[in-house]
Design an enzyme around this catalytic site. Structure first.
Site, PDB file in Angstrom:
ATOM      1  N   HIS A 153       1.175  79.687  -4.309  1.00  0.00           N
ATOM      2  CA  HIS A 153       1.078  80.557  -5.504  1.00  0.00           C
ATOM      3  C   HIS A 153       1.951  81.803  -5.358  1.00  0.00           C
ATOM      4  O   HIS A 153       1.668  82.824  -5.981  1.00  0.00           O
ATOM      5  CB  HIS A 153      -0.366  80.992  -5.780  1.00  0.00           C
ATOM      6  CG  HIS A 153      -1.361  79.870  -5.758  1.00  0.00           C
ATOM      7  ND1 HIS A 153      -1.786  79.216  -6.894  1.00  0.00           N
ATOM      8  CD2 HIS A 153      -1.994  79.255  -4.724  1.00  0.00           C
ATOM      9  CE1 HIS A 153      -2.657  78.273  -6.564  1.00  0.00           C
ATOM     10  NE2 HIS A 153      -2.782  78.260  -5.249  1.00  0.00           N
ATOM     11  N   SER A 274      28.751  94.693  -8.162  1.00  0.00           N
ATOM     12  CA  SER A 274      28.595  95.049  -9.567  1.00  0.00           C
ATOM     13  C   SER A 274      29.712  96.014  -9.959  1.00  0.00           C
ATOM     14  O   SER A 274      30.155  96.818  -9.145  1.00  0.00           O
ATOM     15  CB  SER A 274      27.230  95.713  -9.781  1.00  0.00           C
ATOM     16  OG  SER A 274      27.285  96.590 -10.887  1.00  0.00           O
ATOM     17  N   LYS A 280      25.247  97.323  -5.175  1.00  0.00           N
ATOM     18  CA  LYS A 280      24.782  95.946  -5.386  1.00  0.00           C
ATOM     19  C   LYS A 280      25.449  94.912  -4.511  1.00  0.00           C
ATOM     20  O   LYS A 280      26.631  94.995  -4.191  1.00  0.00           O
ATOM     21  CB  LYS A 280      25.032  95.552  -6.848  1.00  0.00           C
ATOM     22  CG  LYS A 280      24.106  96.277  -7.800  1.00  0.00           C
ATOM     23  CD  LYS A 280      22.759  95.631  -7.861  1.00  0.00           C
ATOM     24  CE  LYS A 280      22.678  94.857  -9.159  1.00  0.00           C
ATOM     25  NZ  LYS A 280      21.470  94.092  -9.239  1.00  0.00           N
ATOM     26  N   GLU A 287      22.416  81.862  -7.755  1.00  0.00           N
ATOM     27  CA  GLU A 287      22.000  81.889  -9.163  1.00  0.00           C
ATOM     28  C   GLU A 287      22.696  80.788  -9.963  1.00  0.00           C
ATOM     29  O   GLU A 287      22.107  80.169 -10.850  1.00  0.00           O
ATOM     30  CB  GLU A 287      22.325  83.246  -9.793  1.00  0.00           C
ATOM     31  CG  GLU A 287      21.543  84.390  -9.175  1.00  0.00           C
ATOM     32  CD  GLU A 287      22.150  85.725  -9.567  1.00  0.00           C
ATOM     33  OE1 GLU A 287      21.861  86.197 -10.674  1.00  0.00           O
ATOM     34  OE2 GLU A 287      22.926  86.302  -8.770  1.00  0.00           O
TER      35      GLU A 287
END
Ligand code: ARG
Length: 457
Positions: A153, A274, A280, A287
């Protein structure tokens, strides 16, 4: 090629919707392979003269060379790869080219081409997956004992090791490879010679073409041969499941990369920055593996829907099988390659993982097991006692190991000092020695087994 009963050419929009050459040119090598096998069989059976077949075969080979060299001009007006090749053949060898299509239709031709392409691609995927398994098994060996939190979970559950986690994916990929191979075994029958739908009156030798193209046997029913695409659906299903596995790993990499988790680092090679936020480091490759999975799943769904209402046998709808199949299998190939790169690149932060492995009362099950083992409590009672201890620790805002013996004994008077021995995360994983469990010794053994097996392939 079929203009006999037609008086005018197609409308421009007809040509546009009909043409598949922009995408099926990818089948050129398979198409020529199939034609060479068909021609050789026509000579062997005496249906065509050796002289004609010699000229046809030489012509086909020079067309393949032109395509490979990039000098071939593809024409939309010629619809698809089959007509483009045949038309060029006519330019090279003259009217004899027209004999190649004896005892054949584009229907069995395209079914053969697609099977060949899917088979070649599935074989390449299998090899790539072995490489990814290898990368994961090597990480597993290197980090067999590195403790990390195990989740259910997405809540802290029990400590596991990073190596064990890597090997979970090795197992999944093994099943993916098995599914691809199963699909390949069923795919490996040759539709060539089914002709348009009913077979042919020429004395062809279908076993000969099947063998020449590396198929196990010819397909047994001509209607089925030209009308089904389950070989593509089955391979897409295997690809879709595999993509889902990669996507889950990609999701974990993305999560582990966050400064909040900080379980792993990916180098500059597999991250991007970024344009506005200088701090970043984004896991774009992970992704994209997760995102591209959508395309693979979409291709399976798309082809299922294309096929679901089609009467036997061939319908032009089936031309829509191609873009999805090409795109999905090539996308999967790219995802496997990117994932293999990321797995090799990633560096676990063993300290951070260990710190969080103990969070969330993750050794509560070890405590309960101790009560069962040492005090002979039924597990349900032990569960209850442990629950009370977790409640007490939570109230004080500490871990289970920070409770005093007196506090422990309030929940169960027979508890002794020894109970503290099982509350460490290292102890916890070490004790999970059941077959398939996370004990570092198990993980090492399994990693070694996999590496040995992969080396033998
Ligand atoms: N380009 C077609 C396809 O991919 C080839 C088969 C055409 N057959 C036909 N009867 N029009 O499906």
């Amino acid at each position: 090629m079929w203009g006999g009963r037609f008086e005018t050419g197609p409308a421009e929009i007809m040509e546009e919707i009909n043409a598949s050459i922009d995408f099926d040119k990818r089948l050129a090598a398979q198409d020529i392979r199939g034609s060479l096998a068909h021609a050789a069989m026509l000579a062997e059976t005496g249906i065509l003269s050796r002289e004609d077949v010699g000229a046809i075969s030489d012509g086909l080979k020079s067309i393949l060379a032109e395509i490979e060299a990039g000098t071939f001009t593809f024409s939309r007006a010629l619809e698809d790869i089959h007509m483009n090749v045949e038309s060029r053949l006519r330019e090279i060898v003259g009217p004899t080219a027209g004999r190649l299509h004896t005892a054949r239709s584009r229907n069995d031709q395209v079914a053969t081409d697609m099977r060949l392409w899917v088979r070649d691609t599935a074989d390449a995927l299998d090899l790539q997956l072995a490489g990814l398994q290898q990368a994961l098994a090597e990480k597993a060996q290197a980090f067999a004992g590195a403790v990390m939190p195990g989740f259910t979970h997405l809540q802290s559950a029990q400590p596991v090791t990073f190596g064990h986690h890597c090997l979970a994916y090795v197992e999944m990929l093994a099943r993916d490879r098995g599914r691809l191979r199963d699909a390949r075994a069923r795919l490996n029958e040759c539709p060539l010679g089914a002709a348009a739908l009913a077979g042919t009156s020429f004395p062809i030798d279908r076993a000969m073409t099947a063998k020449a193209l590396g198929f196990d046997r010819p397909t047994a029913n001509s209607l089925d041969s030209v009308s089904d695409r389950d070989f593509a659906l089955e391979t897409l299903s295997a690809a879709a499941i595999c993509a889902v596995h990669l996507s889950r790993l990609a999701e974990e990499i993305t999560l582990w990369m966050t400064p909040q988790f900080a379980f792993i680092k990916l180098s500059d090679a597999f991250t991007t920055g970024s344009s506005i936020m200088p701090q970043k480091r984004n896991p774009d490759a992970a992704e994209l593996v997760r995102g591209k999975t959508g395309r693979v799943l979409g291709a399976l769904q798309g082809l299922l829907v294309v096929m679901k209402g089609l009467p036997l046998t061939y319908s032009k709808d089936m031309q829509e099988d191609k873009e999805g199949v090409f795109d999905a299998l090539q996308t999967l190939s790219l995802c496997i390659a990117a994932m293999t790169g990321m797995v090799r690149d990633l560096e676990p932060d063993t300290k951070a993982m260990k710190k969080w492995a103990g969070a969330g009362f993750s050794t509560a099950t070890d405590l309960a097991d101790w009560l069962v083992r040492v005090l002979n409590l039924p597990f349900r009672d032990a569960h209850h006692v442990t629950g009370r201890l977790v409640g007490a620790a939570a109230k004080r805002g500490v871990g289970l190991e920070k409770l005093t013996l007196a506090e422990m004994q309030e929940a169960e008077p027979r508890i002794t000092q020894e109970i503290f021995d099982v509350l460490g995360v290292e102890k916890s994983v070490k004790s999970r020695t059941s077959y398939g469990g996370t004990a570092p010794a198990n993980v090492k053994r399994q990693a070694k087994r996999w590496l040995g097996q992969l080396a033998k392939e």
